[in-house]
Design an enzyme around this catalytic site. Sequence first.
Site, PDB file in Angstrom:
ATOM      1  N   ARG A 281     -29.477  62.836  34.222  1.00  0.00           N
ATOM      2  CA  ARG A 281     -29.919  61.457  34.446  1.00  0.00           C
ATOM      3  C   ARG A 281     -31.231  61.212  33.710  1.00  0.00           C
ATOM      4  O   ARG A 281     -32.102  62.090  33.662  1.00  0.00           O
ATOM      5  CB  ARG A 281     -30.123  61.175  35.946  1.00  0.00           C
ATOM      6  CG  ARG A 281     -28.835  61.137  36.763  1.00  0.00           C
ATOM      7  CD  ARG A 281     -28.001  59.906  36.424  1.00  0.00           C
ATOM      8  NE  ARG A 281     -26.787  59.813  37.220  1.00  0.00           N
ATOM      9  CZ  ARG A 281     -25.610  60.313  36.874  1.00  0.00           C
ATOM     10  NH1 ARG A 281     -25.489  60.974  35.726  1.00  0.00           N
ATOM     11  NH2 ARG A 281     -24.552  60.177  37.650  1.00  0.00           N
TER      12      ARG A 281
ATOM     13  N   GLU B 291     -31.824  52.534  29.251  1.00  0.00           N
ATOM     14  CA  GLU B 291     -30.599  52.613  28.442  1.00  0.00           C
ATOM     15  C   GLU B 291     -30.084  51.228  28.089  1.00  0.00           C
ATOM     16  O   GLU B 291     -29.880  50.404  28.985  1.00  0.00           O
ATOM     17  CB  GLU B 291     -29.528  53.415  29.199  1.00  0.00           C
ATOM     18  CG  GLU B 291     -29.907  54.884  29.373  1.00  0.00           C
ATOM     19  CD  GLU B 291     -28.756  55.741  29.860  1.00  0.00           C
ATOM     20  OE1 GLU B 291     -27.656  55.198  30.131  1.00  0.00           O
ATOM     21  OE2 GLU B 291     -28.945  56.965  29.953  1.00  0.00           O
TER      22      GLU B 291
ATOM     23  N   HIS C  51     -25.346  58.544  25.809  1.00  0.00           N
ATOM     24  CA  HIS C  51     -24.759  58.698  27.150  1.00  0.00           C
ATOM     25  C   HIS C  51     -23.237  58.860  27.046  1.00  0.00           C
ATOM     26  O   HIS C  51     -22.475  58.129  27.692  1.00  0.00           O
ATOM     27  CB  HIS C  51     -25.115  57.511  28.045  1.00  0.00           C
ATOM     28  CG  HIS C  51     -25.053  57.841  29.510  1.00  0.00           C
ATOM     29  ND1 HIS C  51     -25.830  57.228  30.447  1.00  0.00           N
ATOM     30  CD2 HIS C  51     -24.293  58.742  30.203  1.00  0.00           C
ATOM     31  CE1 HIS C  51     -25.565  57.711  31.646  1.00  0.00           C
ATOM     32  NE2 HIS C  51     -24.643  58.646  31.517  1.00  0.00           N
TER      33      HIS C  51
END
Length: 524
Positions: free
Chosen positions: A229, A258, A277
Amino acid sequence: MKVLIADAINEKGIENLKEYADVVVNTDISPEELLETIHEYEGIIVRSRTKVTREVIEKADNLKIIARAGVGVDNIDLDAATEKGIMVVNSPESTSITVAEHTMGLLLTLARKLSIADKSVKEGKWEKKKFMGVELRKKTLGVIGMGRIGSQVINRCKAFEMDTIAYDPYLPEGVAAQMGVELTDLESVLKRSDFITIHVPLTPETKHLISTDEFEMMKDTAFIANCARGGIIDEEALYDALVNNKIGGAALDVYEEEPPAEDSKLFELDNIVLTPHIAASTKEAQRDAAIIVADEIIELINGSTPQNVLNMPRMDSNTYAELAPYVDLCEKLGSFISQAVNGKIKEIEIIYGGNLSEIENVEMLTRTVLKGVLNPILGSPVNAVNAQLVAKSRGIVVTEGRRDDGKGYDSLIKVTGKTENDKFSAEGTKLHDSKILKVNDYWVDVKPEGHMFIAKYEDVPGSIGKIGTKLGEHNVNIGVMQVGRDEKGGEAIMILTLDKEIPKDVIKEIQALDNVFDAVGLEL
């Protein structure tokens, strides 16, 4: 059972489910159409496109199960589903191998400088000497978090003949020993490792777990990768460590923001590998997710209990009505104890008092306490179905007791967490809201929510003032304060509700104060 597949999933999952259910595939279904037709279905499978809102659930008169082909369930109203007795399941294990393999890819890319070598050749250069790499063989891998994914990374690194050490304060040493992994503390992992991978959830305890001090501990040749994370690594501190060559390199698949800002300073560096990601994004993971949720629905059709239920198991309506008001309290008591007690939890004791002591089956509440205990410390979500199994796998002994006396309240729940060297208890009830009435047998009156802080200190003049002053120096405002003591001049406890999260360095400063025995920050 009639099942709606509302989002595109792998065909294999659909094929499996068709052997047991009447399957309707409508991956373009609109929100309006879903509202109009949801009453026709007993099951629904979604990914992230379709929103299963409270409004949808209220019209879902026949729905028994909502399945998310993936991990996150932000698009499903869990509370509304639970209130209506509808199971919500997901497929957390579907990404374990995929994320572990992506982690290995990042480690190899760092070790052999693959990404910058690729860029160099495509620019028409031939800079062989510039891209001297290192082998993984005989290097030390340090894993932070030995959950499902961390364990898979260790298995793969053993094939590369790497030595493995790990930091996981909640993993029994016996489990680590069976895997052939040395369990140690975080500082040792940082100092000894050549490669470090992170596999823990983002919690108040793990936010900026790796920052300036931690980078200073690492070897100047060390590489670190994060596929867990964003926010676990302090990116400002990471930039400083990379630009000043305090570590060898880094790889990120997740970020504090993000997507990262277009002017991120990390983009300037050639000793960092960045991916968008995508650690969980493979065809196999999507296939496995579809198969897993199809199997969950098949389990229900066959009269069994699915394994990945995220809310409460089904029960008769009368029992649910009696227990439901205490679900929030139980989860918060468990989380409170988990974050407040020092050391690795070995035992959880739960005592039900007053009216709750007369209810034959309070298993739902016990499982919810364990869910609260385990979720702050584990990377994968713990739910009401697997909480007891996860606790057992972690070597946690769970005991349950009852007492008629509610101490003046209709019902009372006491949860005690025990470690090798510490014991911490909290006792609460449900009035209009969840309330903690006693902490370590001191009478208090605390609403367990938001940013909280607990300090144990010697009950002498000035102790409270010193703590308050230290918080003020760092612009941390106190909303509510409760103190309790057993005798004048003895040990006392202070519980604060704060307006913002208390930074770790402030907690350390308070722990260092005279007359302060311990201090900890909590997030509820």
